[in-house]
Design a protein around this motif. Structure first.
Motif, mmCIF file in Angstrom:
data_model
loop_
_atom_site.group_PDB
_atom_site.id
_atom_site.type_symbol
_atom_site.label_atom_id
_atom_site.label_comp_id
_atom_site.label_asym_id
_atom_site.label_seq_id
_atom_site.Cartn_x
_atom_site.Cartn_y
_atom_site.Cartn_z
ATOM 1 N N ALA A 97 8.478 1.696 -5.464
ATOM 2 C CA ALA A 97 7.916 2.920 -4.880
ATOM 3 C C ALA A 97 6.929 3.596 -5.828
ATOM 4 O O ALA A 97 7.216 3.779 -7.017
ATOM 5 N N ALA A 98 5.772 3.932 -5.287
ATOM 6 C CA ALA A 98 4.745 4.698 -6.018
ATOM 7 C C ALA A 98 3.782 5.240 -4.966
ATOM 8 O O ALA A 98 3.790 4.790 -3.812
ATOM 9 N N GLY A 99 2.974 6.207 -5.362
ATOM 10 C CA GLY A 99 1.912 6.687 -4.476
ATOM 11 C C GLY A 99 2.428 7.359 -3.222
ATOM 12 O O GLY A 99 3.450 8.065 -3.244
ATOM 13 N N LEU A 120 1.519 -0.589 7.675
ATOM 14 C CA LEU A 120 0.204 -0.799 8.284
ATOM 15 C C LEU A 120 -0.512 0.547 8.381
ATOM 16 O O LEU A 120 0.089 1.539 8.796
ATOM 17 N N PHE A 121 -1.768 0.570 7.970
ATOM 18 C CA PHE A 121 -2.583 1.769 8.107
ATOM 19 C C PHE A 121 -3.791 1.420 8.976
ATOM 20 O O PHE A 121 -4.357 0.327 8.850
ATOM 21 N N TYR A 122 -4.150 2.351 9.848
ATOM 22 C CA TYR A 122 -5.336 2.149 10.694
ATOM 23 C C TYR A 122 -6.574 2.418 9.847
ATOM 24 O O TYR A 122 -6.732 3.505 9.294
ATOM 25 N N GLY A 128 -8.803 9.375 8.088
ATOM 26 C CA GLY A 128 -8.081 9.305 6.810
ATOM 27 C C GLY A 128 -7.101 8.143 6.758
ATOM 28 O O GLY A 128 -6.054 8.239 6.113
ATOM 29 N N ASP A 129 -7.425 7.029 7.430
ATOM 30 C CA ASP A 129 -6.591 5.810 7.400
ATOM 31 C C ASP A 129 -5.104 6.113 7.640
ATOM 32 O O ASP A 129 -4.265 5.900 6.752
ATOM 33 N N PRO A 130 -4.727 6.599 8.834
ATOM 34 C CA PRO A 130 -3.316 6.977 9.049
ATOM 35 C C PRO A 130 -2.358 5.785 9.115
ATOM 36 O O PRO A 130 -2.742 4.697 9.539
ATOM 37 N N VAL A 174 3.328 -3.609 -8.400
ATOM 38 C CA VAL A 174 4.093 -2.520 -7.781
ATOM 39 C C VAL A 174 3.826 -2.478 -6.280
ATOM 40 O O VAL A 174 4.744 -2.508 -5.459
ATOM 41 N N ASP A 175 2.545 -2.420 -5.918
ATOM 42 C CA ASP A 175 2.145 -2.438 -4.515
ATOM 43 C C ASP A 175 0.685 -2.876 -4.448
ATOM 44 O O ASP A 175 0.008 -2.939 -5.472
ATOM 45 N N PHE A 176 0.228 -3.209 -3.261
ATOM 46 C CA PHE A 176 -1.195 -3.549 -3.103
ATOM 47 C C PHE A 176 -1.578 -3.502 -1.636
ATOM 48 O O PHE A 176 -0.720 -3.502 -0.750
ATOM 49 N N LYS A 177 -2.891 -3.453 -1.414
ATOM 50 C CA LYS A 177 -3.437 -3.350 -0.061
ATOM 51 C C LYS A 177 -4.237 -4.611 0.253
ATOM 52 O O LYS A 177 -4.986 -5.104 -0.596
ATOM 53 N N MET A 178 -4.063 -5.111 1.467
ATOM 54 C CA MET A 178 -4.846 -6.264 1.907
ATOM 55 C C MET A 178 -5.600 -5.943 3.183
ATOM 56 O O MET A 178 -5.132 -5.130 3.987
HETATM 57 N N1 UDP Z 1 -4.824 1.322 -1.318
HETATM 58 C C1 UDP Z 1 -6.119 0.870 -1.221
HETATM 59 N N2 UDP Z 1 -6.991 1.511 -0.384
HETATM 60 C C2 UDP Z 1 -6.633 2.583 0.350
HETATM 61 C C3 UDP Z 1 -5.313 3.060 0.251
HETATM 62 C C4 UDP Z 1 -4.424 2.408 -0.599
HETATM 63 O O1 UDP Z 1 -6.486 -0.120 -1.858
HETATM 64 O O2 UDP Z 1 -7.466 3.108 1.108
HETATM 65 C C5 UDP Z 1 -3.872 0.637 -2.215
HETATM 66 C C6 UDP Z 1 -3.488 1.474 -3.424
HETATM 67 O O3 UDP Z 1 -4.317 1.177 -4.518
HETATM 68 C C7 UDP Z 1 -2.068 1.043 -3.691
HETATM 69 C C8 UDP Z 1 -1.526 0.656 -2.305
HETATM 70 O O4 UDP Z 1 -2.666 0.417 -1.498
HETATM 71 O O5 UDP Z 1 -2.047 -0.112 -4.520
HETATM 72 C C9 UDP Z 1 -0.662 1.733 -1.675
HETATM 73 O O6 UDP Z 1 -1.377 2.945 -1.671
HETATM 74 P P1 UDP Z 1 -0.688 4.300 -1.177
HETATM 75 O O7 UDP Z 1 -0.359 4.200 0.266
HETATM 76 O O8 UDP Z 1 0.415 4.628 -2.109
HETATM 77 O O9 UDP Z 1 -1.839 5.348 -1.223
HETATM 78 P P2 UDP Z 1 -2.460 6.270 -2.356
HETATM 79 O O10 UDP Z 1 -1.439 6.518 -3.389
HETATM 80 O O11 UDP Z 1 -3.634 5.483 -2.796
HETATM 81 O O12 UDP Z 1 -2.796 7.492 -1.564
#
Ligand code: UDP
Length: 237
Positions: A97-99, A120-122, A128-130, A174-178
């Motif tokens: 957990a982070a962010g 999943l984010f839109y 604001g990518d909900p 820790v986490d990442f976005k694809m």
């Molecule tokens: N992330 C990203 N682009 C975005 C939002 C998030 O690359 O528009 C990545 C971010 O670097 C992290 C992971 O996705 O590694 C999770 O991000 P989080 O949802 O915690 O959002 P943030 O803390 O960036 O608001």
């Protein structure tokens, strides 16, 4: 190579290559943005570092059998990729957990998840990518339920491979976005980038943050930590 600008995003420009049909050039910029573009800065050398890091990671993923849009690194800041139709969905995998999840659900930072969480984010800047659920994704992102299952399975496999790649260089993923894109053939492949802009990377022993959080939180030198990631990746054959 003659090229025309197709699209400019926050971190990259996308060029069409008239002499190479079905391929695009991604040019990595020095811009850093956070909090949906509210915090902005320029870092000399960031584009080169992210291009090198992302290119190297895509090459290693290819060796491990993961399909991506990446073809080759062209020069310091540019890479050649297969043209895809990007699915407007950000797939986030969380191992620790982070962010945003710590704030949204009140989970303490550093909590280790027994299984990776998929969110999943839109992908829609104006909103604001909900965060969205699977049914929202089926409605908004032009994917079938079997494609959504396929995307999640690919995301988990990529996570497994990336955990191993980073562990080999003393880093915890820790986490990442694809982001995923559709090739002309219809196949869905990993697209966009994998870099310290899109991953949370912590040193295994010191827990030092080696990613964009140093910029988000104003706690360190972005170029120094990205350079550290680039150098450690050089050790992987
Ligand atoms: N992330 C990203 N682009 C975005 C939002 C998030 O690359 O528009 C990545 C971010 O670097 C992290 C992971 O996705 O590694 C999770 O991000 P989080 O949802 O915690 O959002 P943030 O803390 O960036 O608001």
């Amino acid at each position: 190579m003659s090229q025309s600008l197709l699209y400019e995003g926050k971190a990259k420009k996308v060029y069409q290559t008239p002499n190479k049909k079905g391929q695009l050039i991604l040019a990595y910029k020095n811009d850093a943005t956070a909090f949906n573009g509210q915090k902005k800065a320029l870092f000399e050398g960031k584009g080169r570092l992210n291009n090198e890091i992302s290119s190297r990671i895509f090459q290693i993923l290819h060796q491990k059998g993961i399909e991506t849009h990446f073809i080759e690194q062209l020069n310091e800041t540019e890479q050649l990729v297969h043209q895809t139709k990007i699915i407007p969905m950000e797939v986030v995998i969380r191992n620790i957990a982070a962010g945003s999840i710590t704030k949204r659900l009140g989970i303490e930072e550093r909590t280790i998840f027994s299984q990776p969480l998929i969110e999943l984010f839109y992908k829609e800047d104006s909103l604001g990518d909900p965060l969205m659920n699977d049914e929202h994704a089926l409605f908004l992102c032009n994917v079938t339920s079997s494609e959504l299952r396929e995307i999640k399975a690919k995301a988990l496999e990529i996570n497994t491979q990336l955990i191993e790649i980073f562990a080999a260089i003393g880093i915890t993923l820790v986490d990442f976005k694809m982001e995923f894109g559709r090739l002309a053939s219809g196949d869905i492949v990993l697209a966009d980038e994998i870099s310290p802009d899109t991953c949370r990377l912590w040193d295994v022993t010191t827990h030092e943050k080696l990613d964009k959080d140093v910029f988000r939180q104003g706690t360190g030198n972005l170029i120094e930590v990205y350079e550290e990631i680039r150098q450690r990746l050089e050790a992987i054959s």
